[in-house]
Design a protein around this motif. Structure first.
Motif, PDB file in Angstrom:
ATOM      1  N   ILE A 100       0.835  -1.213   0.000  1.00 13.28           N
ATOM      2  CA  ILE A 100       0.000   0.000   0.000  1.00 13.28           C
ATOM      3  C   ILE A 100       0.865   1.257   0.000  1.00 13.28           C
ATOM      4  N   HIS A 101       2.141   1.097   0.303  1.00 10.89           N
ATOM      5  CA  HIS A 101       3.082   2.224   0.224  1.00 10.89           C
ATOM      6  C   HIS A 101       3.844   2.229  -1.103  1.00 10.89           C
ATOM      7  N   GLY A 102       3.441   1.345  -2.024  1.00 10.60           N
ATOM      8  CA  GLY A 102       4.141   1.277  -3.310  1.00 10.60           C
ATOM      9  C   GLY A 102       5.532   0.695  -3.193  1.00 10.60           C
ATOM     10  N   GLY A 103       5.781  -0.045  -2.106  1.00 12.29           N
ATOM     11  CA  GLY A 103       7.110  -0.613  -1.873  1.00 12.29           C
ATOM     12  C   GLY A 103       7.138  -2.111  -2.085  1.00 12.29           C
ATOM     13  N   ARG A 104       8.136  -2.767  -1.525  1.00 13.03           N
ATOM     14  CA  ARG A 104       8.301  -4.207  -1.703  1.00 13.03           C
ATOM     15  C   ARG A 104       9.125  -4.764  -0.559  1.00 13.03           C
ATOM     16  N   ILE A 105       9.186  -6.098  -0.497  1.00 15.14           N
ATOM     17  CA  ILE A 105       9.964  -6.786   0.534  1.00 15.14           C
ATOM     18  C   ILE A 105      10.837  -7.834  -0.144  1.00 15.14           C
ATOM     19  N   LEU A 106      12.052  -8.007   0.351  1.00 16.03           N
ATOM     20  CA  LEU A 106      13.001  -8.935  -0.257  1.00 16.03           C
ATOM     21  C   LEU A 106      13.608  -9.818   0.839  1.00 16.03           C
ATOM     22  N   LEU A 107      13.534 -11.137   0.635  1.00 15.64           N
ATOM     23  CA  LEU A 107      14.096 -12.093   1.585  1.00 15.64           C
ATOM     24  C   LEU A 107      15.410 -12.653   1.025  1.00 15.64           C
ATOM     25  N   THR A 108      16.460 -12.601   1.813  1.00 15.60           N
ATOM     26  CA  THR A 108      17.744 -13.209   1.447  1.00 15.60           C
ATOM     27  C   THR A 108      18.384 -13.754   2.718  1.00 15.60           C
ATOM     28  N   ASN A 109      19.553 -14.327   2.576  1.00 12.33           N
ATOM     29  CA  ASN A 109      20.363 -14.725   3.729  1.00 12.33           C
ATOM     30  C   ASN A 109      21.592 -13.832   3.773  1.00 12.33           C
ATOM     31  N   SER A 110      21.908 -13.353   4.956  1.00 13.05           N
ATOM     32  CA  SER A 110      23.002 -12.400   5.136  1.00 13.05           C
ATOM     33  C   SER A 110      24.368 -13.076   5.028  1.00 13.05           C
ATOM     34  N   LYS A 111      25.223 -12.537   4.170  1.00  7.62           N
ATOM     35  CA  LYS A 111      26.585 -13.041   4.076  1.00  7.62           C
ATOM     36  C   LYS A 111      27.394 -12.609   5.290  1.00  7.62           C
ATOM     37  N   LYS A 112      26.954 -11.515   5.933  1.00 10.39           N
ATOM     38  CA  LYS A 112      27.694 -10.968   7.072  1.00 10.39           C
ATOM     39  C   LYS A 112      27.444 -11.776   8.333  1.00 10.39           C
TER      40      LYS A 112
END
Length: 465
Positions: A431-443
């Motif tokens: 609803i904010h015109g955004g998105r979500i991204l799932l990854t695994n942190s290399k750090k």
């Protein structure tokens, strides 16, 4: 209401049979008219019949055979001729050169080839060969010379007339079937637009009316189903609204007692815990109020964007994250970069979305672990990145973690679970015109979630449900 009354009507086979009979009748009429017109022209003398030249040849045979000298006026109309000497020399005539050899064969052997017919008339010291065709011809020499033959003309007219006779009934048949199908199209369009209160009209065709009857039964069944569904939804909303109101009572008690405890002498740590309880109770109360408004709304809850201080939003999230970290015995590592003074967002929903992600991270991070929270602003996008030191997302969770009610395989044994919190966060980002991204942190080796919120959401409001 709106049901079709059964009455007798035409069948598709009957309509098609009438179409075929009409077309055949028109073609028969065309053929009859063509023959009549041709006979009228023949009788009027405008066209010679096909055997005219053959008849004239028979009439002129004796005249040519016994004449002292053959002159051109003795040659019947529509014929070409050539006169041979006894040794095959061409004496005179008007026969085309490419036919002269054929004519000599006829004079000697009586055989001919090609499209024309020949008649040999022997004389005392010569032979006359006449060439003619068995096709109708114009009486006018000008028309015979400059215009296509009457037989070819009639053929062309019959073909064009036949095509017209086929097209006219076909177009009429097509328009008639289109009118007959209109009630079906209207019924389908009404159902598509969720207009189930309409009268079904007749088409007059049995098969189409049977189809309309089935559509009408489907419409009534769909209407009953939607009414039951609406009543069920209304009852569910009433129960949810009542439950939400009931939850407000113990929340008020919790918040009131926490405020009373804050008036007593306590250590700094105890005051911090009381503050966590008070702010969390207030947050729950806000969520309950939102739930009440959602259950009262027919079209879904309308979120309004408002300009707020960025410091207030981040402070609220940071405060709740710290309280959550105390419960799970974790450390919060918070960093901000290039943050503007104000943002235009849906305040409580952004807090809710980010806290869902932080809560997921907290549940999957071992005690004593760390949650990294990075906040930055780029091109009017407010970006939150949350990393934990847990085991990270599985391959399946990376693909489906933001789907509603997704449960990772390990969650069945009481372990990792993703889905509802991340799905809610994804919806709010939407609803904010955004998105979500799932990854695994290399750090850190754990899970990493990046969520973006576009200020104004690309518009001035949005609907989540």
């Amino acid at each position: 209401m709106g049901r079709i009354e059964k009455r007798r009507g035409s069948t598709l086979s009957g309509i098609f049979l009438r179409y075929v009979l009409v077309m055949l009748g028109l073609l028969l009429t065309l053929g009859t008219c063509t023959v009549l017109i041709f006979n009228i022209l023949v009788n009027a003398g405008g066209i010679y019949p096909a055997n005219y030249a053959e008849r004239k040849n028979s009439e002129a045979y004796d005249l040519i055979q016994n004449a002292d000298e053959v002159t051109e006026d003795m040659i019947p109309v529509l014929c070409h001729y050539v006169i041979f000497s006894m040794d095959g020399e061409v004496l005179r005539g008007n026969m085309p050169e490419d036919s002269v050899e054929i004519a000599w064969n006829v004079a000697n052997h009586g055989t001919a080839s090609g499209d024309c017919f020949y008649k040999a008339i022997p004389r005392a010291d010569e032979c006359v060969v006449l060439q003619y065709s068995l096709t109708p011809q114009y009486q006018s020499a000008f028309l015979r010379e400059h215009f296509i033959g009457p037989q070819d003309l009639m053929t062309i007219l019959v073909v064009l007339g036949g095509i017209t006779m086929i097209l006219l009934p076909s177009v009429s048949f097509g328009k008639k079937m289109q009118r007959k199908m209109k009630p079906v199209m209207n019924a389908a369009e009404r159902i598509k637009n969720q207009d189930l209160e309409y009268e079904v009209s007749y088409s007059g065709v049995k098969e189409i009316d049977d189809c309309l009857s089935s559509i009408d039964e489907m419409r009534n069944a769909l209407k009953d189903s939607l009414e039951r569904q609406w009543k069920t939804e209304q009852e569910k909303n009433r129960q949810m609204s009542a439950l939400a109101h009931d939850i407000k009572t113990p929340l008020t008690v919790i918040r009131g007692n926490a405020e009373l405890l804050s008036e007593l002498e306590m250590t700094e740590e105890q005051e911090k815990y009381i503050d966590y309880i008070t702010s969390s109770a207030l947050q729950i109360q806000n969520y309950v109020q939102t739930l009440i408004e959602v259950t009262k709304s027919v079209d879904g809850y309308q979120y309004r964007f408002e300009k707020v201080r960025t410091e207030d939003v981040l402070g609220d999230i940071k405060k709740q994250a710290s309280g959550l970290a105390e419960v799970f015995n974790l450390k919060i590592n918070w960093k901000e970069h290039d943050i503007s003074e104000t943002v235009n967002i849906v305040y409580d929903q952004i807090v809710r979305a980010v806290m869902n992600i932080i809560k997921n991270a907290a549940e999957h991070t071992p005690k004593g672990g760390t949650i990294n929270i990075y906040v930055e602003e780029q091109s009017k996008e407010l970006i939150f990145t949350v990393e934990d030191t847990g085991s990270g997302f599985t391959k399946e969770a990376l693909l489906h973690g933001t789907e509603q009610f997704f449960m990772d395989d390990t969650s069945r044994s009481g372990g990792v679970h993703y889905g509802i919190g991340l799905f809610s966060a994804k919806s709010i980002a939407g609803i904010h015109g955004g998105r979500i991204l799932l990854t695994n942190s290399k750090k850190t080796g754990g899970a990493k979630v990046e969520i973006r919120f576009l200020q104004d959401g690309g518009s001035h409001g949005g609907t989540l449900f």
